[in-house]
Design an enzyme around this catalytic site. Structure first.
Site, short mmCIF file in Angstrom:
data_model
loop_
_atom_site.label_atom_id
_atom_site.label_comp_id
_atom_site.label_asym_id
_atom_site.label_seq_id
_atom_site.Cartn_x
_atom_site.Cartn_y
_atom_site.Cartn_z
N ASN A 1 -12.38 1.93 -2.31
CA ASN A 1 -11.44 2.55 -1.37
C ASN A 1 -11.57 4.07 -1.42
O ASN A 1 -11.84 4.64 -2.47
CB ASN A 1 -10.00 2.14 -1.72
CG ASN A 1 -9.03 2.45 -0.59
OD1 ASN A 1 -9.27 2.08 0.56
ND2 ASN A 1 -7.94 3.14 -0.89
N LYS A 2 -11.35 4.69 -0.26
CA LYS A 2 -11.50 6.14 -0.14
C LYS A 2 -10.49 6.90 -0.99
O LYS A 2 -10.79 7.92 -1.59
CB LYS A 2 -11.31 6.52 1.34
CG LYS A 2 -11.67 7.92 1.62
CD LYS A 2 -11.69 8.36 3.09
CE LYS A 2 -11.23 7.44 4.18
NZ LYS A 2 -11.30 8.15 5.50
N TYR B 1 -4.27 -3.65 3.94
CA TYR B 1 -3.60 -4.94 3.76
C TYR B 1 -4.59 -6.03 3.38
O TYR B 1 -4.38 -6.78 2.44
CB TYR B 1 -2.89 -5.35 5.05
CG TYR B 1 -1.66 -4.54 5.37
CD1 TYR B 1 -0.50 -4.70 4.62
CD2 TYR B 1 -1.64 -3.65 6.42
CE1 TYR B 1 0.65 -3.97 4.91
CE2 TYR B 1 -0.50 -2.92 6.73
CZ TYR B 1 0.64 -3.08 5.97
OH TYR B 1 1.75 -2.36 6.27
N ALA C 1 -0.75 -6.62 10.61
CA ALA C 1 -0.69 -6.72 9.15
C ALA C 1 -0.49 -8.17 8.73
O ALA C 1 -1.12 -8.66 7.79
CB ALA C 1 0.45 -5.85 8.63
N VAL D 1 -17.07 4.47 2.00
CA VAL D 1 -18.18 3.64 2.49
C VAL D 1 -18.88 4.38 3.63
O VAL D 1 -18.22 4.87 4.54
CB VAL D 1 -17.66 2.28 2.99
CG1 VAL D 1 -18.81 1.41 3.49
CG2 VAL D 1 -16.88 1.56 1.88
N ALA E 1 -8.96 -0.87 0.73
CA ALA E 1 -7.75 -1.36 0.06
C ALA E 1 -6.56 -1.27 0.99
O ALA E 1 -5.47 -0.83 0.63
CB ALA E 1 -7.50 -0.60 -1.25
N ASP F 1 -8.35 -5.89 10.69
CA ASP F 1 -8.55 -5.41 12.06
C ASP F 1 -9.98 -5.49 12.55
O ASP F 1 -10.23 -5.40 13.76
CB ASP F 1 -8.09 -3.94 12.16
CG ASP F 1 -6.63 -3.78 11.76
OD1 ASP F 1 -5.90 -4.80 11.75
OD2 ASP F 1 -6.24 -2.65 11.44
N GLU G 1 7.82 2.00 18.10
CA GLU G 1 8.40 2.22 16.77
C GLU G 1 8.44 3.71 16.45
O GLU G 1 9.39 4.20 15.84
CB GLU G 1 7.61 1.46 15.71
CG GLU G 1 7.82 -0.05 15.79
CD GLU G 1 7.47 -0.76 14.48
OE1 GLU G 1 6.45 -0.40 13.86
OE2 GLU G 1 8.23 -1.68 14.08
N LYS H 1 13.16 -7.26 9.68
CA LYS H 1 12.00 -6.38 9.48
C LYS H 1 11.87 -6.03 7.99
O LYS H 1 10.77 -6.05 7.43
CB LYS H 1 12.21 -5.11 10.32
CG LYS H 1 11.09 -4.10 10.21
CD LYS H 1 10.17 -4.18 11.39
CE LYS H 1 9.03 -3.20 11.30
NZ LYS H 1 7.97 -3.52 12.26
#
Lengths: 406, 406
Positions: free
Chosen positions: A37-38, A13, A317, A81, A11, A300, A170, A379
């Site tokens: 999702n974990k 992006y 993202a 998973v 879960a 990714d 960043e 941004k």
């Protein structure tokens, strides 16, 4: 096919946006949709560096999955998973096993350590809510310890960031804002603290326009960031970092190395047997890997080529979100019996890197460079647009960055 | 004598109150007054347990010395005392040496570890701003680490407090309030966290009225505190505490042992050659040690007997403050050539122990027992009275505890 099982892994992006779009496009009569999702929450990976620096609380970055996903329409399974078996159309979880007719893999990145000695054991990575708040606390703890020791240890106050790419820059920007607060909190003179950014490439922000790079480095150096450019990290231990620059070996005493220099796709994707390069699987233009028409990969773990530059698109993202929206549309077609899938092309609308909470650089509309307040504002607009897409105006109001003057 | 040199060592309760009163009683024409302190600030030792638990910020507990002392009248030296030579009327500092005509010693307490194995190396003590905020960060860091480890370590979540005396009880009371906040912050189930208070005596709060002790233990147990009473700590290591209870040896896995079970006077007082018992020097009724008419000892380093009980008065803030006021008056007499010094008798107006921010127990007016809200309010009144004495209404407004409904 009768009500196919669609299973979405992750879960992040890519995964959550696929689920959010599918719940609008399909009804429960058309398909069984399961999201795995974990954690019980989704988080914005691109904000984690702020949580890690301590400039933004992690509860601003995360949201419960069931606050954006209608769990009457989508079955949410909180589990980890452990394996994907695409030939038998099964997914193993820590506590269960799922069968699918269609699978969407959105399992995200892992840190790539390039075999650097001691990195895995001694460096921190910014890749989850848990790891980000650990970094925040690790830094604070070292500040707290500093004045409790007779022999003051400089390694407690040397903060080293490996990598001056997007995330590294960043993060040091946030650190530059945070360090003066920490100095006040723990009675540490500001001049005793070093923020050091080590980058192996011959420039910070490789791939960015040189003028923007110069602006970013100036802005950060003015706030006390030191750059070691063209410096290759050789080793990390619990109290130092070793690097090579200009053929000289140098050491920095430090308890805090944050590795922001490399990511790779998820190991599970390799282990599943898909063709892959460091966990990233080349996908066809409909985002399906070769040989599997029932698997989509978003985010990714998907490797897609930019035909203009002949290099892979970076794992961002922005692209993950577009892939998710696209995959939701293609799954809708499949469920409705339409076998024409739309090809995917990323539409890069802009790239903005923040330099702390009051400065940023970026490129929008292909080639327009922006700096300072306008980049910071842009941004926030990009971040708020994502929340708007994911959960509508209510989510923007709850989790958005709405203060454009700070 | 022409403008005698009066040197005050330490800006704790005793030292700073002596200085504050002297600056009202004497003018700079009458005496040179010097106050020496390690930090630029004074702090309220009796609030440190709240800073250590993380329920009150340490900036509420401390105040700059020059915000309560007029440095035009009193010379403030920020330095560390390294030795006292009463025969030559000299004090060595880390960076200087001072001569005095009259000396006031207000150097405070140190932890007494009773030779327990590993205690000094592995346990925390609540004795300064630095040590208190380190405890706060140490606890937070362990919570932050907990979810970052595959094999969850229970020792990160077992918080052990050695001693159920005044400070121990007050500290576990704050922890009981703080732990639910930490659980929320770090996604840790509350039931996984233990707060364990280990006391060697056959009761918690030895010396207190048994009815009040029962009330206190009930209140704390209801908020999840476990008591091990009649349990003697044998050893502390970095990841466990060993104690003996009912002739059985028991272990608690823990990374966090806070030692609140014993204090002693300052080692410097022993080293100066004054008669002393664990750093506390018996003083005459004018607070001067035998053989030295130019030295006054106030606060935790002074040992005075309660003639009713034939036991020493405990080292409390209340008595230190009274001793300081008394000593300032006697110094005024000396400077003015009056050699009759007033004898000192403590005037115990009440003792209140907090049990977190919303409960307390105490005894006032000699034998009136108070509980709950009225005791909490009384505690705040006592604290505010001190600030009023020290710095007037302005200081109460800046640093006082004014919210009586929280």
């Amino acid at each position: 096919m009768n009500r196919p099982n669609i299973v979405i892994l992750g879960a992040g992006y890519g995964g959550i946006m696929t689920a959010a779009k599918l719940q609008k496009k399909l009804s429960a009569d058309n398909a069984n949709i399961t999201l795995v999702n974990k954690h019980s929450y989704h988080y914005q990976t691109t904000w984690l560096h702020e949580n890690a620096a301590g400039t933004l609380h992690h509860d601003r970055t995360r949201m419960e999955v069931d606050s954006v996903i209608d769990t009457n329409k989508i079955n949410f399974v909180q589990d980890t998973v452990t394996g994907i078996d695409p030939d038998n159309k099964k997914v193993s979880l820590l506590n269960d096993e799922l069968s699918y007719d269609y699978l969407v893999i959105g399992l995200g990145f892992e840190a790539a350590t390039f075999g650097i000695q001691g990195l895995l054991e001694n460096a921190f990575t910014i890749n989850s809510i848990n790891s980000a708040r650990l970094i925040r606390q690790h830094i604070e703890y070292n500040f707290a310890k500093y004045n409790n020791e007779k022999d003051k240890k400089q390694e407690r106050l040397n903060l080293v960031v490996g990598g001056a790419g997007f995330t590294g820059i960043e993060f040091v920007g946030e650190l530059a804002n945070r360090v003066p607060e920490l100095c006040k909190e723990y009675d540490v003179p500001r001049e005793n603290v070093r923020i050091i950014n080590v980058e192996a490439a011959p420039t910070a922000l490789p791939g960015f326009d040189p003028e923007l790079v110069e602006y970013a480095m100036n802005s950060l150096e003015a706030r006390g960031v030191e750059f070691k450019i063209g410096a290759m990290i050789k080793e990390v231990t619990s109290d130092k970092l070793v690097y090579e620059q200009d053929e000289e070996i140098e050491e920095i005493p430090t308890n805090t190395v944050v590795w922001a220099a490399g990511v790779r796709g998820n190991t599970l994707v390799e282990e599943a047997g898909f063709e892959s390069n460091r966990g990233r699987t080349p996908v066809r233009d409909d985002l399906r890997p070769n040989g599997y028409d029932d698997v989509f990969i978003v985010g990714d773990c998907a490797l897609i080529m930019n035909e203009e530059t002949e290099r892979p698109y970076p794992p961002t993202a922005q692209i993950a979100i577009q892939e998710a929206e696209h995959t939701a549309e293609n799954l809708k077609r499949i469920v409705e019996g339409n076998d024409h899938l739309e090809p995917f092309t990323p539409n890069i609308q802009g790239t903005v890197a923040s330099l702390g909470h009051n400065d940023a650089i970026g490129v929008i509309f292909d080639d327009k460079k922006i700096y300072g307040w306008s980049a910071t504002a842009m941004k926030k607009i990009i971040d708020n647009r994502y929340l708007l897409k994911l959960g509508g105006p209510g989510l923007v109001l709850r989790k958005g960055k709405l203060n454009f003057f700070k």
